[in-house]
Design a protein around this motif. Sequence first.
Motif, PDB file in Angstrom:
ATOM      1  N   THR B 708       0.841  -1.201   0.000  1.00  0.00           N
ATOM      2  CA  THR B 708       0.000   0.000   0.000  1.00  0.00           C
ATOM      3  C   THR B 708       0.868   1.241   0.000  1.00  0.00           C
ATOM      4  O   THR B 708       1.942   1.266   0.579  1.00  0.00           O
ATOM      5  N   LEU B 709       0.335   2.261  -0.663  1.00  0.00           N
ATOM      6  CA  LEU B 709       1.073   3.531  -0.768  1.00  0.00           C
ATOM      7  C   LEU B 709       0.094   4.686  -0.656  1.00  0.00           C
ATOM      8  O   LEU B 709      -1.024   4.601  -1.147  1.00  0.00           O
ATOM      9  N   LEU B 731      -3.830  12.889 -10.579  1.00  0.00           N
ATOM     10  CA  LEU B 731      -3.531  11.516 -10.219  1.00  0.00           C
ATOM     11  C   LEU B 731      -4.633  10.972  -9.322  1.00  0.00           C
ATOM     12  O   LEU B 731      -5.091   9.836  -9.501  1.00  0.00           O
ATOM     13  N   GLY B 732      -5.053  11.810  -8.359  1.00  0.00           N
ATOM     14  CA  GLY B 732      -6.116  11.395  -7.449  1.00  0.00           C
ATOM     15  C   GLY B 732      -7.372  11.022  -8.207  1.00  0.00           C
ATOM     16  O   GLY B 732      -8.009  10.006  -7.941  1.00  0.00           O
ATOM     17  N   ALA B 733      -7.714  11.853  -9.183  1.00  0.00           N
ATOM     18  CA  ALA B 733      -8.914  11.587  -9.978  1.00  0.00           C
ATOM     19  C   ALA B 733      -8.768  10.286 -10.746  1.00  0.00           C
ATOM     20  O   ALA B 733      -9.700   9.484 -10.840  1.00  0.00           O
ATOM     21  N   PHE B 734      -7.568  10.075 -11.250  1.00  0.00           N
ATOM     22  CA  PHE B 734      -7.325   8.847 -11.996  1.00  0.00           C
ATOM     23  C   PHE B 734      -7.463   7.628 -11.099  1.00  0.00           C
ATOM     24  O   PHE B 734      -8.089   6.633 -11.447  1.00  0.00           O
ATOM     25  N   MET B 735      -6.871   7.717  -9.905  1.00  0.00           N
ATOM     26  CA  MET B 735      -6.934   6.596  -8.975  1.00  0.00           C
ATOM     27  C   MET B 735      -8.379   6.330  -8.574  1.00  0.00           C
ATOM     28  O   MET B 735      -8.794   5.190  -8.412  1.00  0.00           O
ATOM     29  N   GLU B 736      -9.118   7.421  -8.422  1.00  0.00           N
ATOM     30  CA  GLU B 736     -10.520   7.274  -8.050  1.00  0.00           C
ATOM     31  C   GLU B 736     -11.267   6.527  -9.163  1.00  0.00           C
ATOM     32  O   GLU B 736     -12.079   5.637  -8.902  1.00  0.00           O
ATOM     33  N   LYS B 747      -7.801   2.875   1.543  1.00  0.00           N
ATOM     34  CA  LYS B 747      -8.221   2.864   2.936  1.00  0.00           C
ATOM     35  C   LYS B 747      -7.334   3.849   3.691  1.00  0.00           C
ATOM     36  O   LYS B 747      -6.112   3.775   3.591  1.00  0.00           O
ATOM     37  N   ASP B 748      -7.949   4.773   4.390  1.00  0.00           N
ATOM     38  CA  ASP B 748      -7.213   5.795   5.143  1.00  0.00           C
ATOM     39  C   ASP B 748      -6.164   6.481   4.270  1.00  0.00           C
ATOM     40  O   ASP B 748      -5.072   6.798   4.732  1.00  0.00           O
ATOM     41  N   GLY B 749      -6.479   6.702   3.014  1.00  0.00           N
ATOM     42  CA  GLY B 749      -5.533   7.409   2.152  1.00  0.00           C
ATOM     43  C   GLY B 749      -4.434   6.511   1.595  1.00  0.00           C
ATOM     44  O   GLY B 749      -3.543   6.975   0.910  1.00  0.00           O
TER      45      GLY B 749
END
Lengths: 97, 756
Positions: B708-709, B731-736, B747-749
Motif C-alpha cells: 500500500t502507498l 492523479l487522485g482523480a485517476f486513482m478514483e 483505505k485511510d488514504g
Amino acid sequence: MKVTVKSWHAIAQWRWDTGSNSTEDEEGDVCGICRVAFEGCCPSCKVPGDDCPLIWGECSHVFHMHCLLKWIGTAASKQQCPMDRRPWATAERKVNK
Amino acid sequence: MASQYVREQVALKWTNGFARLNRGEPGITGLLTFTEAWILAREFLRPRDINETKPEFVLTQVKLAFELIGECKMLQSLVDEFLEEMKQQQFLITQECERFMSQYESTSDPQYIAQLVMRLQQWYQAWQPASALGTSMMASYTTAFQTHLFSILPPSFPRGFKALISVTFNLTHRASVPQWLLDVAPQVEGQRPDLSLWVAFDQLGFLDRYDSLVSGVCHEYVEEHILETCAEKWDEPMLAKVREWMANTIVPWMMMPYGRGARTSEEARSMLQAVGSRFDFHLCKTLSELRIKEIFDIIVDYPDSMGALQDLKECLQRVDDKALLVSSLRKANHKRLLHPGADTKLILSQYVSIIRCLRVIDPVGVLLFKVADPIRRYLRERQDTIRCIVASLVGDGESGDSLVDDSEPIQPLQQPQADDYTDPQWEPEPIDAGPEFRTNKPSDVISTLVSIYDSKELFVKELQVLLAQRLLAVKDGNYDKERRNIEILKIRFGEASLQVCEVMLKDMTDSRRIDQHVQAQQSSVLHPTIISKHFWPPLQTTTFDMPGQLKEIQERYSKEFVAFKPDKKLSWLPLLGTVKLEIELDDRTIEIDASPLEAAFVELFSQKDVWTLNELIDEVGGSIDRVTALRALSSLVLHEILKESPLDTFNLLNTKEDIEKYGVKGKQREVVMQEEATLPVVTVQQQQAEQMQVFWKFIEGMLKNLGTLPLDRIQQMLKFAPDYDRSIDQLGAFMEAARQEGLVNVKDGFWSLSNA
C-alpha cells in the motif's frame, strides 16, 4: 448512376521522402543528431518543412541540414558522418522518385 | 431596673433635644413655634389625591416653617415622614394606572399610553416637594416615585410605550399629528407637537429605563425604510440618500429624546453626535446586511449594480461584516452556482463577475481570495472548464458575450511572484488575510482564470485542439480571425508557447500556395490542406482506400505535389475533410456535402446497386470499423440515396418508385445516428487517458511491489517516469476512476491493488 465530384476538401500530411519506402510506419524516422522527427524541425528552427530541410549523405544517412552543418562545423567532426564515420558527402537528390 | 448611668444618659439626651427644638427661647415657646412649623410643613408636603383641590398656602409662611425645621436639624425626619405618607397614598396612582392600561389593552391604541404618561406627570408634579428642600430631597422623592411606578406598570406597558414612540416619528408637520396627541400633550408654539410628551418621559425616568426601547424603535424604523427604498435597487448608490433621509427625518426626531436640553444648534450637535454616530452605524449595518443578502444577484447584475457595490464598500469600511459577506457569498455560490445544473460557461462568467465585483469592494483581494477558492476548486473538477476558457479566449462567437472585455488591454499572463522586499513600495499583507493568501497583484481576469490550473501548458494544448478543429472546418480559406486570435494569445501566453499554433497557421497558408501552384499545372477538384503532423494535435488516423475516380483524383494530386516538392510525399488522412458530390440518378440529381467515407460508398454504389455492409467495409479496406461505416451509410440513407433492406444490406434508390417501394422513412438505424458526430481531432481528454494507460503500468507495478502507498508517494515515484506531468489532483482523480473500476482499493488514504 453517375457520380461527379464538384469539389473536395481533403486533409493530408506531408512527409519527407527519405527513400525508406515504409509509408506505413507511424512515427517516422528521427534525425540522428537531434533525435527530433524529420518532419519536425531541428532545435534551432521554429518552422518545419522547407525552412528546415533535410540533407542526404552518400552513406545513405539523413539528417536535418542545420544539425549536420553544425556538426560538420565543429573541429571534432573531422568532416565525418556522425553515424558511420565515413567522410561526409552530400548526395545528389534523385528528383524523379 | 435602669441603672444610674442609663438614667443619666436619657436625661442628657432629653435636655439636648429640648434645647435643640426650643432654641433657647423662654419657656417652651420655641417648642410651640416648632410644632406649628412642623404641622404646616407636613400639610404642605402631604401627597393628596390630585382630584381634590389643594388648600392654599401662604408661601412665605411655608418658607419660614421649613427654615425653622432646618434650623432644628429635623429636615431628615420630615422627609422620612413625607415618604412614608406617600407610600400610603400610592394606591391612588395605582388605580389610575390600571384604568388607563386596561383601556390600552382592550384597544391597543397608544393614545391611552400618552394620556397615562401625561397623567402620571401630573401626579409627579403634584407630589413633588419644593425645590427649596434641597436636591437630596428631590432625588429621594424621584427615586421613591419611580420605584413605585415601575413596580405597578404591567408587562404590556413597554409594548404600548414602543407604539407611542413610533407615533412620534413623522411628526415634523403639524398636519399629520393625530388629534388625540394635540389634546393630550400641551402644545408649545414653534416646537414639535410631541415636545411635552418627551418632557414627561424624562421626568418620569422612562427615557433612562426604556433607553434600549427608544433606540430599538428608531432602529426598526431605519431598517424598514432601508428595506423599502433600497431592496433590489442596485443601479445607484443609496447610502448617501439614506443618510440624507436620516438627516431630514430621524435627526429632528432625535432632538426630542437626546437633545432637548440644547439651547443652541451648536450644543445640540454635540449632544447628538454620539447618538447620531450610533444610528449611522446601525444604518450602515442594516444596509450592508441587506446588500450581503442580495450579493449574489448583485453580482449577476454587474455592471448595472455598480451603485450597490459602492454602497457595500462604504458600509464595510464602517461595519465589520466582511466575514459575513464571505460566508454568505460562499453559501450562495454553493447553492446557486456550483451544482451540476449550471453550465460551465455560466459559472465562469459569474466567477469573472465575482472577481470584478469584489475588486470594487476590496481592491486588495482578500475577500476575493476567500470567496474564489471553492469556485476554483470546483472548476478544476469540471472537465470542460479549460475548453470554455479557451473558447472565450479566442472569442468563440457562440454566446456573444465574451468573458474578456475588448476594452481591456491585453497583457501577458502574470506569474505569481515572490515578494520583493527591497521594493520601497512594498506593503505587508492585509491584516485579515488568511495564511494561504497569495498577494494577488491586481492582475487581469484571464490571468486569474488561467491560474485556476497549475500550468498553462494545459491551456495551450486545449487551444491547439480548438484551433485545429476550427482550421480544418474553415472552407473559404479565410483564417484572419484565427490569426488575429493567435496574435492576441501570443501576447498572453508568450510567443514560445504558441509556436505550435503558429506552425498550424503557416500550414494553412502554405497549403493554399501549394494548391494554387498545383492547380496551375493541372486543375483538380481536390483542394487539400497539408499539415505538418508533429505540430497538430493527434488527428483521427483511421485509413481506408478511396475507390474509383476518387482514388484517381487523389493520386493525380499526389503526383503533382511530388513534382512541385520533389523531396516530400503526401499521406492522406482519408477520414477527414468534405466532398461535394453531384449524384445523377435515373430520375433526379442530388447534390450533397458528404464526408470522404460517404463519398467512397457512393462511388462504390455507382459500380453496382446492392452491397452488404461487410462487402462495403472490405472494399474500402483499411481500419474502418462497423460503427463508422454504419454512420456514413445512415447519412446516405437519410439523403434518400440508399435504403437498408434487409438488415446490413444496402440498395441504391435509383428512382423515386424505389423510395416508395422500400418506404425509406420507415425503419432507420436511429441508434447509430444518435451517436455524437465525429470530431476530426482527438480531444485532450482522450489524449490524456491514453497517456495515463502507460502510467497505470507503473502504478500497478509499484503497488504490487510495495503493497500500500499513499497518493503523494505514488506521485513522487511517478515523477521519475518520463513525460509524467500530472498534478497530484489529476492523479487522485485517476486513482478514483481506477477504484470505481475495481482495480484498486483505498483505505485511510493508502492505495492498494484490489486483487492482492
